[in-house]
Motif scaffolding. Sequence first.
Motif, short mmCIF file in Angstrom:
data_model
loop_
_atom_site.label_atom_id
_atom_site.label_comp_id
_atom_site.label_asym_id
_atom_site.label_seq_id
_atom_site.Cartn_x
_atom_site.Cartn_y
_atom_site.Cartn_z
N ASP A 5 2.14 5.90 2.02
CA ASP A 5 1.52 5.72 3.34
C ASP A 5 2.46 6.29 4.40
N ALA A 99 1.77 -0.16 -6.23
CA ALA A 99 2.31 0.40 -4.99
C ALA A 99 2.95 1.76 -5.22
N GLY A 102 0.49 5.57 -1.62
CA GLY A 102 -0.08 4.73 -0.57
C GLY A 102 -1.59 4.59 -0.67
N LEU A 103 -2.11 3.47 -0.16
CA LEU A 103 -3.55 3.27 -0.16
C LEU A 103 -4.24 4.22 0.82
N THR A 104 -3.62 4.44 1.98
CA THR A 104 -4.21 5.38 2.93
C THR A 104 -4.08 6.82 2.42
N THR A 283 5.82 4.66 5.28
CA THR A 283 5.73 3.27 5.71
C THR A 283 5.55 2.38 4.49
N ASP A 284 5.75 1.08 4.69
CA ASP A 284 5.60 0.14 3.59
C ASP A 284 4.17 0.15 3.07
N HIS A 285 4.05 -0.11 1.78
CA HIS A 285 2.72 -0.17 1.16
C HIS A 285 1.91 -1.29 1.80
N LEU A 286 0.62 -1.07 1.98
CA LEU A 286 -0.23 -2.03 2.67
C LEU A 286 -0.44 -3.32 1.88
N VAL A 287 -0.41 -3.21 0.56
CA VAL A 287 -0.60 -4.38 -0.29
C VAL A 287 0.51 -4.41 -1.33
N THR A 288 1.17 -5.55 -1.47
CA THR A 288 2.26 -5.65 -2.43
C THR A 288 2.01 -6.83 -3.36
#
Length: 332
Positions: A5, A99, A102-104, A283-288
């Motif tokens: 992400d 993770a 990224g999800l995005t 950036t940090d992953h949205l879901v961990t």
Amino acid sequence: MHVPDGFFNAATSISAGVVAAAGVTVCLRGARRELDDRTAPMAGLVAAFIFAVQMLNFPVAAGTSGHLLGGALAAILVGPYTGVLCMAVVLLVQGVFFADGGLTALGINITIMGVVTVVVGWGIFRLVAGLSRGRVAVAAFLAALVSVPASALAFTLLFWIGGTAPIEVGAVAAAMGGVHVLIGIGEALITAMTVGAVLAVRPDLVYGARGLTKPLVLRGAEGETTTVGGQEPAAAPGMLKPFLLGGVGLTLVLAGVVSFFASSSPDGLEAVAENKGFLGQATDHLVTWGLADYGEVGGIPVGVAGIIGVGLVLLIAGAVAYAARGRDAAKV
């Protein structure tokens, strides 16, 4: 080469997501011509194998590692349409549960690691196989070798268009292409050896070898049966089970045991991003979840996380393959 992400702006991420979704939709329809009740389990196995081998980072240069992408391998073993579906499932499971990517950026990853590697790998494979008079292993080697830097250059182009940091596109392209040529050599060796191993045992299960290899002779209690057109006869589905079980066993060993010995050095994309100054855009992953970073976040041994991942990919990819198979599959 999993993109995190933060590397791409919203417009590029959404656009790539649309391209990835369209590609998967087209491949769900196209896979009907490649899949039946006999080959659908093979698709699940191929996806799980790619997930497992992607965990095995290997050193390619000082402080840099690489891993299998797998698009060319999937296309050769189960067909280009099904290959894209296999890669999409692997990347979905990695992004959501581990993770890894990224999800995005899921659309970006499916586009560059799934669609590009399959399209380029399959095109090179068919070209070389035709020119080399059916030398499948040679064609597989070159297809995998070219598919990896092609994917790296596709990332560079997209990042130049919609990345969140300015880059000197020529320098980044040279760096990405250079390191991924080295990674491509490893990918080519893995792909050629895997395709060669399947050819030696079950050439009828190598989609890319259909019409290029000699008919398979099956020897049983009732005598010899020669396959027609490289296809396994309808009476032999039971003979597929030992091969699939052996493949699953090997995949579990790779994910559950060999993964402990994988290189911990940053992969090609991460190394280039750090060197060229845009790694900080991540950036940090949205879901961990507890499985993030292959168990590191939840204190789960990497081998256990790998086995869980293999199970998830095998179930999801197998279900997708069965759903996508042709309507007349039960008659095959």
